[in-house]
Design an enzyme around this catalytic site. Structure first.
Site, PDB file in Angstrom:
ATOM      1  N   SER A  84       0.809  -1.222   0.000  1.00 33.28           N
ATOM      2  CA  SER A  84       0.000   0.000   0.000  1.00 33.28           C
ATOM      3  C   SER A  84       0.841   1.271   0.000  1.00 33.28           C
ATOM      4  O   SER A  84       0.301   2.369   0.080  1.00 33.28           O
ATOM      5  CB  SER A  84      -0.928   0.001   1.222  1.00 33.28           C
ATOM      6  OG  SER A  84      -0.174  -0.089   2.414  1.00 33.28           O
ATOM      7  N   THR A 186      -1.945   3.948   4.456  1.00 32.62           N
ATOM      8  CA  THR A 186      -0.942   4.972   4.210  1.00 32.62           C
ATOM      9  C   THR A 186      -0.018   5.007   5.407  1.00 32.62           C
ATOM     10  O   THR A 186      -0.490   4.826   6.526  1.00 32.62           O
ATOM     11  CB  THR A 186      -1.673   6.336   4.120  1.00 32.62           C
ATOM     12  OG1 THR A 186      -2.532   6.274   2.985  1.00 32.62           O
ATOM     13  CG2 THR A 186      -0.738   7.499   4.001  1.00 32.62           C
ATOM     14  N   THR A 204       1.811   7.048   0.169  1.00 32.62           N
ATOM     15  CA  THR A 204       0.912   5.932  -0.126  1.00 32.62           C
ATOM     16  C   THR A 204       0.886   5.629  -1.614  1.00 32.62           C
ATOM     17  O   THR A 204       1.213   6.496  -2.434  1.00 32.62           O
ATOM     18  CB  THR A 204      -0.525   6.275   0.341  1.00 32.62           C
ATOM     19  OG1 THR A 204      -1.350   5.125   0.259  1.00 32.62           O
ATOM     20  CG2 THR A 204      -1.148   7.371  -0.500  1.00 32.62           C
ATOM     21  N   ARG A 214      -6.572   9.041 -10.239  1.00 29.86           N
ATOM     22  CA  ARG A 214      -7.159   9.380  -8.932  1.00 29.86           C
ATOM     23  C   ARG A 214      -6.050   9.792  -7.937  1.00 29.86           C
ATOM     24  O   ARG A 214      -5.014   9.152  -7.832  1.00 29.86           O
ATOM     25  CB  ARG A 214      -7.920   8.164  -8.379  1.00 29.86           C
ATOM     26  CG  ARG A 214      -8.588   8.389  -7.021  1.00 29.86           C
ATOM     27  CD  ARG A 214      -7.755   7.890  -5.866  1.00 29.86           C
ATOM     28  NE  ARG A 214      -8.481   7.921  -4.590  1.00 29.86           N
ATOM     29  CZ  ARG A 214      -7.904   7.716  -3.401  1.00 29.86           C
ATOM     30  NH1 ARG A 214      -6.625   7.452  -3.322  1.00 29.86           N
ATOM     31  NH2 ARG A 214      -8.614   7.769  -2.300  1.00 29.86           N
ATOM     32  N   THR A 237      -5.486   8.358   7.579  1.00 28.77           N
ATOM     33  CA  THR A 237      -5.458   7.158   6.746  1.00 28.77           C
ATOM     34  C   THR A 237      -6.896   6.683   6.554  1.00 28.77           C
ATOM     35  O   THR A 237      -7.783   7.030   7.322  1.00 28.77           O
ATOM     36  CB  THR A 237      -4.574   6.063   7.379  1.00 28.77           C
ATOM     37  OG1 THR A 237      -4.521   4.924   6.506  1.00 28.77           O
ATOM     38  CG2 THR A 237      -5.083   5.621   8.734  1.00 28.77           C
ATOM     39  N   GLY A 238      -7.098   5.881   5.504  1.00 30.61           N
ATOM     40  CA  GLY A 238      -8.456   5.415   5.211  1.00 30.61           C
ATOM     41  C   GLY A 238      -8.959   6.012   3.913  1.00 30.61           C
ATOM     42  O   GLY A 238      -8.159   6.460   3.083  1.00 30.61           O
TER      43      GLY A 238
HETATM   44  N1  ASP Z   1      -5.865   7.612   2.431  1.00 31.92           N
HETATM   45  C1  ASP Z   1      -5.324   6.804   1.373  1.00 31.92           C
HETATM   46  C2  ASP Z   1      -5.953   7.199   0.071  1.00 31.92           C
HETATM   47  O1  ASP Z   1      -7.137   7.481   0.049  1.00 31.92           O
HETATM   48  C3  ASP Z   1      -5.490   5.341   1.572  1.00 31.92           C
HETATM   49  C4  ASP Z   1      -5.383   4.817   2.990  1.00 31.92           C
HETATM   50  O2  ASP Z   1      -4.759   5.411   3.836  1.00 31.92           O
HETATM   51  O3  ASP Z   1      -5.949   3.767   3.296  1.00 31.92           O
HETATM   52  O4  ASP Z   1      -5.303   7.167  -0.937  1.00 31.92           O
END
Ligand code: ASP
Length: 326
Positions: A84, A186, A204, A214, A237-238
């Protein structure tokens, strides 16, 4: 670029925040009777443990938080097993690994790259954007060309494992972020150095199988990362789209400015995201924050978000408090 001359102002700046769970009046951090937990480094998810170790080597010898966070997040960036972040990251739906990263220092300088291909360490390129250009953010082909001009090498970031996962995904080709599964995640890192300065970094490969082009929250200053050396810093994160919609990390820092502890500040940001949705299925977001006193905390929508901490007394992986059980 903001220069070091501002430091004096920063040291005497007023601040209202919480030190180790206690509410402190404005100006408290400029008084010597407050015990400051430093140096300290915090970072998101399990891979934060190894990343913190790299950052710690710099912090314990009196190095700058900025150098520590850059070195720290480069650990998962260069690890092909981390799917990731950086090299080995899962690709977009066209099979291309595109990377997002940003960095911010104690003077409010920042640099960012988004939709960057073929470069193993996007955080190092983000730092070059900060230090070598008059800009904050470079994207796509322009960011790539800039990286080459700075001596970075063009490399293939798609490992055989990530390519195989993408080919498997193509059979159904359904875009579906899954809570706490490493088709995203991330590394966001914040450090407070011996000098009492805070910096942060965030990097990330974004959501796996995203539409080509994107960009998520992670390279956006104020969304994936924000640092204000008078107050503290935050990372996210997320599901990045949700973080962007509320300017997540900036909100967390503003909550700390208004006297909230790092965890309370993160919780308020999480609640703001939750209040925008009737159905939160598959939406995980977590915030992690560190204040000027070296106090830290995190909060997420669902359980499962954890973060790594390293300070003079502690080396742990902590589960963030959360609103709901997944
Ligand atoms: N926040 C990151 C993104 O949307 C992904 C993650 O942290 O899970 O690219």
């Amino acid at each position: 670029m903001q220069k070091k001359g501002r430091r004096k102002f920063i040291q005497t700046a007023t601040l209202g925040a919480t030190v180790l769970g206690t509410q402190y009046p404005l100006n408290s951090f400029s008084k010597s009777n407050i015990e400051i937990n430093k140096p300290v480094v915090v970072s998101t998810w399990n891979f934060g443990m190894a990343a913190n170790e790299a950052a710690w080597k710099i912090l314990e010898t009196g190095g700058r938080a900025l150098d520590a966070v850059e070195a720290g997040v480069q650990v998962p960036e260069s690890d092909p097993k981390e799917t990731s972040v950086g090299y080995g990251g899962l690709p977009d739906r066209e099979g291309k690994v595109t990377l997002d990263a940003c960095i911010m220092d104690e003077l409010g300088n920042c640099g960012s790259v988004a939709f960057l291909e073929h470069i193993k360490s996007p955080i190092a390129v983000a730092r070059k954007v900060m230090e070598e250009t008059p800009h904050v953010m470079l994207v796509g082909e322009g960011a790539f060309q800039f990286a080459l001009s700075q001596g970075f090498k063009k490399e293939n970031l798609l490992t055989p494992e990530s390519e195989a996962a993408w080919k498997k995904w193509l059979k159904e080709a359904k875009y579906k972020p899954i809570v706490n599964i490493e088709n995203h995640d991330t590394i966001g890192m914040l450090a407070l150095d011996k000098n009492g300065d805070i910096s942060g970094a965030c990097t990330t490969s974004g959501m796996a199988y995203k539409i080509h082009g994107r960009v998520g929250d992670s390279p956006l200053i104020g969304a994936g990362l924000f640092v204000d050396n008078e107050i503290g810093g935050a990372v996210a994160t997320g599901v990045g789209e949700e973080v962007i919609k509320i300017a997540g990390s900036a909100i967390v820092v503003e909550n700390m400015r208004n006297g909230k502890s790092p965890e309370e500040a993160c919780k308020i940001a999480v609640e703001r995201i939750m209040s925008r949705h009737k159905n939160l299925k598959d939406i995980q977001v977590g915030f992690l924050a560190l204040n000027k006193a070296g106090d830290y905390g995190a909060y997420s929508i669902y359980n499962g978000f954890n973060y790594a901490v390293k300070d003079p007394k502690t080396k742990i992986l902590k589960d963030a408090n959360h609103k709901m059980k997944y």
